[in-house]
Design a protein around this motif. Structure first.
Motif, PDB file in Angstrom:
ATOM      1  N   ASP A   1       0.808  -0.910   0.196  1.00  0.00           N
ATOM      2  CA  ASP A   1       0.012   0.449  -0.316  1.00  0.00           C
ATOM      3  C   ASP A   1       0.955   1.035  -0.218  1.00  0.00           C
ATOM      4  OD1 ASP A   1       0.870   0.114   2.730  1.00  0.00           O
ATOM      5  OD2 ASP A   1      -1.365  -0.346   3.688  1.00  0.00           O
ATOM      6  N   ARG A   2       0.435   1.908  -0.186  1.00  0.00           N
ATOM      7  CA  ARG A   2       1.119   3.519   0.176  1.00  0.00           C
ATOM      8  C   ARG A   2       1.860   3.982   1.029  1.00  0.00           C
ATOM      9  NH1 ARG A   2       0.080   8.768  -2.946  1.00  0.00           N
ATOM     10  NH2 ARG A   2       0.810  10.423  -1.149  1.00  0.00           N
ATOM     11  N   HIS A   3       1.416   3.516   2.391  1.00  0.00           N
ATOM     12  CA  HIS A   3       2.737   3.781   3.107  1.00  0.00           C
ATOM     13  C   HIS A   3       3.747   2.713   2.906  1.00  0.00           C
ATOM     14  CE1 HIS A   3       4.239   4.040   7.503  1.00  0.00           C
ATOM     15  NE2 HIS A   3       4.038   3.168   7.568  1.00  0.00           N
ATOM     16  N   SER A   4       3.454   1.853   2.776  1.00  0.00           N
ATOM     17  CA  SER A   4       4.687   1.088   2.604  1.00  0.00           C
ATOM     18  C   SER A   4       5.373   1.127   1.403  1.00  0.00           C
ATOM     19  CB  SER A   4       3.355  -1.077   2.490  1.00  0.00           C
ATOM     20  OG  SER A   4       5.086  -1.892   2.234  1.00  0.00           O
ATOM     21  N   VAL A   5       4.751   1.364   0.536  1.00  0.00           N
ATOM     22  CA  VAL A   5       5.629   2.017  -0.618  1.00  0.00           C
ATOM     23  C   VAL A   5       6.483   2.712  -0.984  1.00  0.00           C
ATOM     24  CG1 VAL A   5       5.918   2.814  -2.761  1.00  0.00           C
ATOM     25  CG2 VAL A   5       4.567   0.906  -2.400  1.00  0.00           C
ATOM     26  N   ARG A   6       6.553   3.977   0.109  1.00  0.00           N
ATOM     27  CA  ARG A   6       6.962   4.741   0.596  1.00  0.00           C
ATOM     28  C   ARG A   6       8.113   4.936   1.209  1.00  0.00           C
ATOM     29  NH1 ARG A   6       3.241  10.608   0.664  1.00  0.00           N
ATOM     30  NH2 ARG A   6       4.426  10.975   2.488  1.00  0.00           N
ATOM     31  N   GLN A   7       7.759   3.813   2.731  1.00  0.00           N
ATOM     32  CA  GLN A   7       8.579   3.771   3.724  1.00  0.00           C
ATOM     33  C   GLN A   7       9.689   2.505   3.530  1.00  0.00           C
ATOM     34  OE1 GLN A   7       7.221   0.552   6.514  1.00  0.00           O
ATOM     35  NE2 GLN A   7       8.332   1.531   8.779  1.00  0.00           N
ATOM     36  N   GLN A   8       9.338   1.552   1.939  1.00  0.00           N
ATOM     37  CA  GLN A   8      10.526   0.409   1.459  1.00  0.00           C
ATOM     38  C   GLN A   8      11.172   1.748   0.357  1.00  0.00           C
ATOM     39  OE1 GLN A   8       8.655  -3.201  -0.277  1.00  0.00           O
ATOM     40  NE2 GLN A   8       6.929  -2.042  -0.060  1.00  0.00           N
ATOM     41  N   ALA A   9      10.727   2.514  -0.142  1.00  0.00           N
ATOM     42  CA  ALA A   9      11.073   3.912  -1.179  1.00  0.00           C
ATOM     43  C   ALA A   9      12.202   4.961  -0.554  1.00  0.00           C
ATOM     44  CB  ALA A   9      10.851   4.228  -1.662  1.00  0.00           C
ATOM     45  N   THR A  10      12.270   5.116   1.571  1.00  0.00           N
ATOM     46  CA  THR A  10      13.030   5.676   1.664  1.00  0.00           C
ATOM     47  C   THR A  10      14.324   4.452   2.636  1.00  0.00           C
ATOM     48  OG1 THR A  10      10.982   6.955   2.697  1.00  0.00           O
ATOM     49  CG2 THR A  10      12.838   7.056   4.641  1.00  0.00           C
ATOM     50  N   LEU A  11      13.833   3.499   3.086  1.00  0.00           N
ATOM     51  CA  LEU A  11      14.319   2.651   3.525  1.00  0.00           C
ATOM     52  C   LEU A  11      16.136   1.920   1.981  1.00  0.00           C
ATOM     53  CD1 LEU A  11      12.534  -0.380   5.659  1.00  0.00           C
ATOM     54  CD2 LEU A  11      14.409   1.579   6.485  1.00  0.00           C
ATOM     55  N   PHE A  12      15.039   2.149   1.019  1.00  0.00           N
ATOM     56  CA  PHE A  12      15.841   1.886  -0.093  1.00  0.00           C
ATOM     57  C   PHE A  12      16.857   2.833  -0.535  1.00  0.00           C
ATOM     58  CE2 PHE A  12      17.337   1.719  -4.938  1.00  0.00           C
ATOM     59  CZ  PHE A  12      17.022  -0.081  -5.031  1.00  0.00           C
ATOM     60  N   CYS A  13      16.598   3.819  -0.482  1.00  0.00           N
ATOM     61  CA  CYS A  13      17.479   4.865  -0.679  1.00  0.00           C
ATOM     62  C   CYS A  13      18.543   5.785   0.216  1.00  0.00           C
ATOM     63  CB  CYS A  13      16.450   6.398  -0.100  1.00  0.00           C
ATOM     64  SG  CYS A  13      15.857   6.283  -2.302  1.00  0.00           S
ATOM     65  N   LEU A  14      18.499   5.529   1.786  1.00  0.00           N
ATOM     66  CA  LEU A  14      19.538   5.024   2.736  1.00  0.00           C
ATOM     67  C   LEU A  14      20.857   3.948   2.068  1.00  0.00           C
ATOM     68  CD1 LEU A  14      17.331   5.839   5.685  1.00  0.00           C
ATOM     69  CD2 LEU A  14      18.432   7.043   4.863  1.00  0.00           C
ATOM     70  N   GLN A  15      19.877   3.032   2.085  1.00  0.00           N
ATOM     71  CA  GLN A  15      20.787   1.445   1.511  1.00  0.00           C
ATOM     72  C   GLN A  15      21.839   1.637   0.341  1.00  0.00           C
ATOM     73  OE1 GLN A  15      17.583  -1.293   1.815  1.00  0.00           O
ATOM     74  NE2 GLN A  15      18.005  -2.116   3.994  1.00  0.00           N
ATOM     75  N   HIS A  16      21.305   2.047  -0.819  1.00  0.00           N
ATOM     76  CA  HIS A  16      21.948   2.897  -1.760  1.00  0.00           C
ATOM     77  C   HIS A  16      22.750   3.998  -1.183  1.00  0.00           C
ATOM     78  CE1 HIS A  16      22.363   2.234  -6.184  1.00  0.00           C
ATOM     79  NE2 HIS A  16      22.483   3.438  -6.094  1.00  0.00           N
ATOM     80  N   MET A  17      22.886   4.691  -0.850  1.00  0.00           N
ATOM     81  CA  MET A  17      22.821   5.980  -0.731  1.00  0.00           C
ATOM     82  C   MET A  17      24.440   5.517   0.530  1.00  0.00           C
ATOM     83  SD  MET A  17      21.464  10.014   0.230  1.00  0.00           S
ATOM     84  CE  MET A  17      19.942   9.026   0.782  1.00  0.00           C
ATOM     85  N   LEU A  18      24.401   4.553   1.136  1.00  0.00           N
ATOM     86  CA  LEU A  18      25.226   3.800   1.614  1.00  0.00           C
ATOM     87  C   LEU A  18      26.293   3.041   0.712  1.00  0.00           C
ATOM     88  CD1 LEU A  18      23.894   3.036   5.421  1.00  0.00           C
ATOM     89  CD2 LEU A  18      25.993   4.670   5.565  1.00  0.00           C
ATOM     90  N   HIS A  19      25.688   2.297   0.091  1.00  0.00           N
ATOM     91  CA  HIS A  19      26.080   1.594  -0.942  1.00  0.00           C
ATOM     92  C   HIS A  19      27.447   2.102  -1.660  1.00  0.00           C
ATOM     93  CE1 HIS A  19      26.874  -1.556  -3.921  1.00  0.00           C
ATOM     94  NE2 HIS A  19      26.889  -0.390  -4.682  1.00  0.00           N
ATOM     95  N   LEU A  20      26.303   3.423  -2.570  1.00  0.00           N
ATOM     96  CA  LEU A  20      27.411   4.107  -3.384  1.00  0.00           C
ATOM     97  C   LEU A  20      28.757   4.849  -2.696  1.00  0.00           C
ATOM     98  CD1 LEU A  20      24.928   6.637  -4.647  1.00  0.00           C
ATOM     99  CD2 LEU A  20      26.020   4.946  -6.008  1.00  0.00           C
ATOM    100  N   LEU A  21      28.715   5.002  -1.032  1.00  0.00           N
ATOM    101  CA  LEU A  21      29.759   6.166  -0.319  1.00  0.00           C
ATOM    102  C   LEU A  21      30.811   4.786   0.227  1.00  0.00           C
ATOM    103  CD1 LEU A  21      28.208   8.821   1.616  1.00  0.00           C
ATOM    104  CD2 LEU A  21      29.366   9.003  -0.198  1.00  0.00           C
ATOM    105  N   GLU A  22      30.413   3.393  -0.008  1.00  0.00           N
ATOM    106  CA  GLU A  22      31.332   2.182   0.717  1.00  0.00           C
ATOM    107  C   GLU A  22      32.648   2.313  -0.270  1.00  0.00           C
ATOM    108  OE1 GLU A  22      29.947  -1.827  -1.073  1.00  0.00           O
ATOM    109  OE2 GLU A  22      28.443  -1.580   1.213  1.00  0.00           O
ATOM    110  N   ASN A  23      32.846   2.713  -1.249  1.00  0.00           N
ATOM    111  CA  ASN A  23      33.642   2.569  -1.806  1.00  0.00           C
ATOM    112  C   ASN A  23      35.213   4.312  -1.773  1.00  0.00           C
ATOM    113  OD1 ASN A  23      34.308  -0.164  -1.777  1.00  0.00           O
ATOM    114  ND2 ASN A  23      33.041   0.337  -4.008  1.00  0.00           N
ATOM    115  N   VAL A  24      34.130   5.308  -1.498  1.00  0.00           N
ATOM    116  CA  VAL A  24      34.879   6.297  -1.470  1.00  0.00           C
ATOM    117  C   VAL A  24      35.795   6.645  -0.691  1.00  0.00           C
ATOM    118  CG1 VAL A  24      34.256   9.297  -0.690  1.00  0.00           C
ATOM    119  CG2 VAL A  24      32.457   7.426  -1.771  1.00  0.00           C
ATOM    120  N   GLU A  25      37.076   6.770  -0.590  1.00  0.00           N
ATOM    121  CA  GLU A  25      38.434   7.369   0.026  1.00  0.00           C
ATOM    122  C   GLU A  25      38.209   8.159   1.411  1.00  0.00           C
ATOM    123  OE1 GLU A  25      41.497   5.949  -0.644  1.00  0.00           O
ATOM    124  OE2 GLU A  25      40.204   4.552  -2.091  1.00  0.00           O
ATOM    125  N   ASP A  26      38.534   8.040   2.453  1.00  0.00           N
ATOM    126  CA  ASP A  26      38.055   8.631   3.439  1.00  0.00           C
ATOM    127  C   ASP A  26      39.169  10.036   3.384  1.00  0.00           C
ATOM    128  OD1 ASP A  26      37.093   7.267   3.915  1.00  0.00           O
ATOM    129  OD2 ASP A  26      37.865   6.501   6.417  1.00  0.00           O
TER     130      ASP A  26
END
Length: 164
Positions: A139-164
């Motif tokens: 449902d609407r709530h579930s899709v929005r919640q899943q999308a939020t979690l996905f974005c957070l996870q994806h941003m972390l994935h994008l930053l995995e190989n970035v040098e400190d």
């Protein structure tokens, strides 16, 4: 790790370590992603700003999404997500921007883009913008919640190989 707060907190620590600031451009999540990151104490050190551009006019006015893009491929498209991410960077002091646009439902879906279709765009300053399409179920709530979690996870994935 699936908890929204823990993901946002981990993202904040990673951004702070890398001395990067984040901007968000949201449509279907309606600011839910910005809420998730600002729930973390001290997020002002790494969260630069957020844009909630629910309407097409807001996407045009606030982020510079082209009318032609919206007319040709629609608000829910890789092209719009890319333009939203590029616009969020252009209208902020952030180093990294993520944008999300989709169909949370219960209405608005089509055979080509059913409810739960979400496009995510991102860009790091000085690099090419990228986008991906994903599909969520519920449902609407579930899709929005899943999308939020996905974005957070994806941003972390994008930053995995970035040098400190």
């Amino acid at each position: 790790m699936c908890d929204t707060y823990l993901l946002a907190e981990t993202l904040g620590k990673r951004l702070k370590t890398l001395d990067l600031r984040l901007a968000l451009a949201e449509s279907c999540t309606g600011g839910g992603l910005a809420k998730a990151v600002t729930d973390v104490p001290g997020s002002s050190a790494w969260f630069e700003r957020g844009f909630v551009t629910y309407s097409n006019e807001a996407k045009i006015d606030m982020l510079g999404v082209r009318r032609e893009t919206l007319a040709t491929v629609g608000a829910v498209s890789a092209e719009t997500a890319l333009e939203m991410a590029v616009g969020a960077l252009a209208h902020s002091l952030a180093d990294l921007a993520m944008a999300i646009t989709g169909i949370a439902g219960p209405d608005g879906g089509s055979e080509a883009k059913p409810v739960g279709t979400v496009f995510i765009g991102w860009q790091r300053r000085g690099q090419a913008a990228e986008a991906l399409k994903t599909q969520f179920v519920g449902d609407r709530h579930s899709v929005r919640q899943q999308a939020t979690l996905f974005c957070l996870q994806h941003m972390l994935h994008l930053l995995e190989n970035v040098e400190d």
